[in-house]
Design a protein around this motif. Structure first.
Motif, PDB file in Angstrom:
ATOM      1  N   THR A  43       0.847  -1.189   0.000  1.00 41.45           N
ATOM      2  CA  THR A  43       0.000   0.000   0.000  1.00 41.45           C
ATOM      3  C   THR A  43       0.884   1.241   0.000  1.00 41.45           C
ATOM      4  O   THR A  43       1.927   1.275   0.655  1.00 41.45           O
ATOM      5  CB  THR A  43      -0.919   0.018   1.239  1.00 41.45           C
ATOM      6  OG1 THR A  43      -1.828  -1.078   1.175  1.00 41.45           O
ATOM      7  CG2 THR A  43      -1.730   1.310   1.307  1.00 41.45           C
ATOM      8  N   HIS A  44       0.454   2.253  -0.747  1.00 39.80           N
ATOM      9  CA  HIS A  44       1.176   3.529  -0.768  1.00 39.80           C
ATOM     10  C   HIS A  44       0.170   4.660  -0.771  1.00 39.80           C
ATOM     11  O   HIS A  44      -0.775   4.672  -1.563  1.00 39.80           O
ATOM     12  CB  HIS A  44       2.070   3.632  -1.994  1.00 39.80           C
ATOM     13  CG  HIS A  44       2.733   4.970  -2.141  1.00 39.80           C
ATOM     14  ND1 HIS A  44       3.684   5.424  -1.252  1.00 39.80           N
ATOM     15  CD2 HIS A  44       2.566   5.951  -3.063  1.00 39.80           C
ATOM     16  CE1 HIS A  44       4.083   6.632  -1.625  1.00 39.80           C
ATOM     17  NE2 HIS A  44       3.424   6.974  -2.721  1.00 39.80           N
ATOM     18  N   LEU A  45       0.363   5.616   0.119  1.00 31.72           N
ATOM     19  CA  LEU A  45      -0.482   6.815   0.200  1.00 31.72           C
ATOM     20  C   LEU A  45       0.327   8.008  -0.280  1.00 31.72           C
ATOM     21  O   LEU A  45       1.470   8.186   0.137  1.00 31.72           O
ATOM     22  CB  LEU A  45      -0.970   7.018   1.629  1.00 31.72           C
ATOM     23  CG  LEU A  45      -1.901   8.212   1.901  1.00 31.72           C
ATOM     24  CD1 LEU A  45      -2.877   7.873   3.028  1.00 31.72           C
ATOM     25  CD2 LEU A  45      -1.091   9.455   2.291  1.00 31.72           C
ATOM     26  N   PHE A  46      -0.289   8.815  -1.169  1.00 28.84           N
ATOM     27  CA  PHE A  46       0.420  10.030  -1.566  1.00 28.84           C
ATOM     28  C   PHE A  46      -0.555  11.206  -1.686  1.00 28.84           C
ATOM     29  O   PHE A  46      -1.657  11.068  -2.226  1.00 28.84           O
ATOM     30  CB  PHE A  46       1.213   9.833  -2.870  1.00 28.84           C
ATOM     31  CG  PHE A  46       0.395   9.847  -4.134  1.00 28.84           C
ATOM     32  CD1 PHE A  46       0.254  11.013  -4.875  1.00 28.84           C
ATOM     33  CD2 PHE A  46      -0.210   8.688  -4.599  1.00 28.84           C
ATOM     34  CE1 PHE A  46      -0.471  11.014  -6.060  1.00 28.84           C
ATOM     35  CE2 PHE A  46      -0.938   8.693  -5.775  1.00 28.84           C
ATOM     36  CZ  PHE A  46      -1.069   9.863  -6.509  1.00 28.84           C
ATOM     37  N   PRO A  47      -0.160  12.369  -1.164  1.00 30.21           N
ATOM     38  CA  PRO A  47      -0.951  13.579  -1.348  1.00 30.21           C
ATOM     39  C   PRO A  47      -0.645  14.194  -2.709  1.00 30.21           C
ATOM     40  O   PRO A  47       0.517  14.312  -3.104  1.00 30.21           O
ATOM     41  CB  PRO A  47      -0.472  14.491  -0.206  1.00 30.21           C
ATOM     42  CG  PRO A  47       0.931  14.030   0.071  1.00 30.21           C
ATOM     43  CD  PRO A  47       0.983  12.572  -0.266  1.00 30.21           C
ATOM     44  N   THR A  65      -7.646   4.514  -4.351  1.00 34.56           N
ATOM     45  CA  THR A  65      -8.683   5.154  -3.548  1.00 34.56           C
ATOM     46  C   THR A  65      -8.363   6.628  -3.418  1.00 34.56           C
ATOM     47  O   THR A  65      -7.261   6.999  -3.003  1.00 34.56           O
ATOM     48  CB  THR A  65      -8.764   4.527  -2.147  1.00 34.56           C
ATOM     49  OG1 THR A  65      -9.006   3.123  -2.277  1.00 34.56           O
ATOM     50  CG2 THR A  65      -9.896   5.152  -1.338  1.00 34.56           C
ATOM     51  N   ASP A  67      -9.530  10.245  -1.739  1.00 26.45           N
ATOM     52  CA  ASP A  67     -10.229  10.547  -0.490  1.00 26.45           C
ATOM     53  C   ASP A  67     -11.543  11.269  -0.653  1.00 26.45           C
ATOM     54  O   ASP A  67     -12.393  11.201   0.210  1.00 26.45           O
ATOM     55  CB  ASP A  67      -9.314  11.340   0.453  1.00 26.45           C
ATOM     56  CG  ASP A  67      -8.876  12.682  -0.114  1.00 26.45           C
ATOM     57  OD1 ASP A  67      -9.255  13.022  -1.253  1.00 26.45           O
ATOM     58  OD2 ASP A  67      -8.132  13.398   0.587  1.00 26.45           O
ATOM     59  N   ASP A  73     -15.173   6.185  -4.475  1.00 25.61           N
ATOM     60  CA  ASP A  73     -13.852   6.626  -4.061  1.00 25.61           C
ATOM     61  C   ASP A  73     -12.770   5.596  -4.336  1.00 25.61           C
ATOM     62  O   ASP A  73     -11.591   5.852  -4.105  1.00 25.61           O
ATOM     63  CB  ASP A  73     -13.831   7.004  -2.578  1.00 25.61           C
ATOM     64  CG  ASP A  73     -14.176   5.836  -1.665  1.00 25.61           C
ATOM     65  OD1 ASP A  73     -14.493   4.758  -2.187  1.00 25.61           O
ATOM     66  OD2 ASP A  73     -14.118   6.019  -0.439  1.00 25.61           O
ATOM     67  N   THR A  98      -5.926  13.203  -1.704  1.00 23.50           N
ATOM     68  CA  THR A  98      -4.994  12.200  -1.206  1.00 23.50           C
ATOM     69  C   THR A  98      -5.405  10.861  -1.794  1.00 23.50           C
ATOM     70  O   THR A  98      -6.578  10.483  -1.734  1.00 23.50           O
ATOM     71  CB  THR A  98      -5.007  12.125   0.328  1.00 23.50           C
ATOM     72  OG1 THR A  98      -4.612  13.385   0.862  1.00 23.50           O
ATOM     73  CG2 THR A  98      -4.046  11.057   0.821  1.00 23.50           C
ATOM     74  N   ALA A  99      -4.451  10.157  -2.387  1.00 26.88           N
ATOM     75  CA  ALA A  99      -4.737   8.884  -3.041  1.00 26.88           C
ATOM     76  C   ALA A  99      -3.972   7.764  -2.346  1.00 26.88           C
ATOM     77  O   ALA A  99      -2.862   7.968  -1.844  1.00 26.88           O
ATOM     78  CB  ALA A  99      -4.363   8.934  -4.511  1.00 26.88           C
ATOM     79  N   THR A 100      -4.577   6.580  -2.333  1.00 33.32           N
ATOM     80  CA  THR A 100      -3.937   5.393  -1.786  1.00 33.32           C
ATOM     81  C   THR A 100      -3.944   4.311  -2.850  1.00 33.32           C
ATOM     82  O   THR A 100      -4.995   4.005  -3.420  1.00 33.32           O
ATOM     83  CB  THR A 100      -4.664   4.892  -0.532  1.00 33.32           C
ATOM     84  OG1 THR A 100      -4.708   5.932   0.439  1.00 33.32           O
ATOM     85  CG2 THR A 100      -3.954   3.680   0.056  1.00 33.32           C
ATOM     86  N   THR A 102      -3.231   0.319  -3.540  1.00 36.54           N
ATOM     87  CA  THR A 102      -3.108  -0.975  -2.890  1.00 36.54           C
ATOM     88  C   THR A 102      -3.087  -2.047  -3.962  1.00 36.54           C
ATOM     89  O   THR A 102      -3.957  -2.063  -4.840  1.00 36.54           O
ATOM     90  CB  THR A 102      -4.280  -1.226  -1.931  1.00 36.54           C
ATOM     91  OG1 THR A 102      -4.350  -0.168  -0.975  1.00 36.54           O
ATOM     92  CG2 THR A 102      -4.105  -2.550  -1.199  1.00 36.54           C
TER      93      THR A 102
END
Length: 309
Positions: A43-47, A65, A67, A73, A98-100, A102
């Motif tokens: 998993t990686h989250l990036f703004p 995903t 936000d 979403d 903000t996107a994630t 996975t």
């Protein structure tokens, strides 16, 4: 010839990205590229910050995903096995979101970005909506996937396409430029080239990229042997040819953005080499490229008349 504009694989690493080119690191104003490698279950989250982004598979699939995407979403990005396997679907992530990402099976993903002003909605772009075109003929034949081209998919500033060139062929030919603003004739665009090169029986592939000074900007001058994972930055200059060594198909991802009010890709051919277009009519497209259902450009032009890239 070495150049600060050629970033060999590993030179633009910034954890967690295998490639991380930002406007600040490139010394310009708009264009960005990140390459993310996710392990199975990763998993990686990036703004998104002040940029809009397109998430594109370089190999594998994921869930993206966002936000604040109303009503939906989570976007399923089916992806592909690798960049030579055909067109991929993609996901647009707006600025200030903000996107994630996975990925159950793991994969490699390009995040193509551009600083922008307008905030557009998050969207999924299906693979079957991507216009595929053939450009050039003979040993100038290449295939272009126009997933994020101007006039094809709405963005504020970002333009992104990918090009597949069979081994032994030349792309981005005749050389062309887009480093000045001339309404209706030429756009001012910063450009990133990201390369993947097909190997052979465990041996890495290679190709070559040329950029020559146009008299504008920094006088970019590159003659580089490029391999998988390499990046070439083009703030200005005549770019091309991109040469695929015989036996090694070449893929490159182009990311472009600029200051113009109109989001457009308008180019000028190098005056010493533009004549090559006159040799194309009547010459067949390289048969290694041509699935029978390739769609032509929206304006109806053929490979003989389509612009170079």
């Amino acid at each position: 010839m070495t150049s600060a504009h050629h970033l060999p694989a590993g030179k633009a690493v910034s954890d967690p990205y295998a490639v991380d080119v930002s406007p600040d690191s490139a010394g310009w104003r708009y264009s960005s590229l990140r390459v993310l490698e996710l392990p199975p279950g990763g998993t990686h989250l990036f703004p998104a910050g002040d940029s809009e982004w397109i998430v594109l598979s370089l190999g594998g699939g994921c869930t993206v995903t966002v936000d604040d995407a109303p009503g939906q979403d989570a976007f399923e990005l089916r992806g592909r096995s690798d960049v030579f396997a055909g067109v991929s679907d993609f996901v647009y992530v707006p600025r200030d979101a903000t996107a994630t990402l996975t990925s159950e099976a793991g994969g490699r993903f390009a995040l193509t970005g551009a600083r922008c002003t307008r905030r557009l909605p998050a969207r999924h772009g299906p693979a079957d909506s991507v216009p595929v075109e053939l450009r050039g003929t003979g040993n100038c034949s290449r295939r272009v996937h126009n997933f994020g081209a101007a006039g094809v998919f709405e963005c504020d500033r970002l333009i992104a396409v990918e090009v597949v060139t069979p081994g032994g062929n030349w792309s981005s030919y005749p050389p062309h430029k887009h480093d000045e603003h001339h309404p209706g004739e030429e756009s001012e665009l910063e450009e990133i080239y990201y390369f993947e090169i097909a190997g052979h029986e465990g041996t890495p592939g290679l190709g070559y990229q040329r950029v020559s000074p146009s008299g504008r900007g920094s006088g970019t001058d590159v003659l580089a042997e490029v391999r998988a994972g390499d990046v070439v930055l083009i703030p200005d200059g005549w770019h091309g040819p991109s040469m695929a060594a015989p036996g090694h198909d070449m893929y490159y991802l182009n990311v472009m953005a600029g200051p113009g009010d109109e989001r457009a890709w308008l180019i000028r051919d190098h005056p010493d080499h533009a004549w090559i277009r006159d040799t194309w009519p009547g010459t067949p497209v390289d048969p290694r490229l041509a699935p029978p259902d390739v769609r032509r450009r929206p304006d109806g032009t053929t490979p003989d008349t389509a612009p170079s890239q």
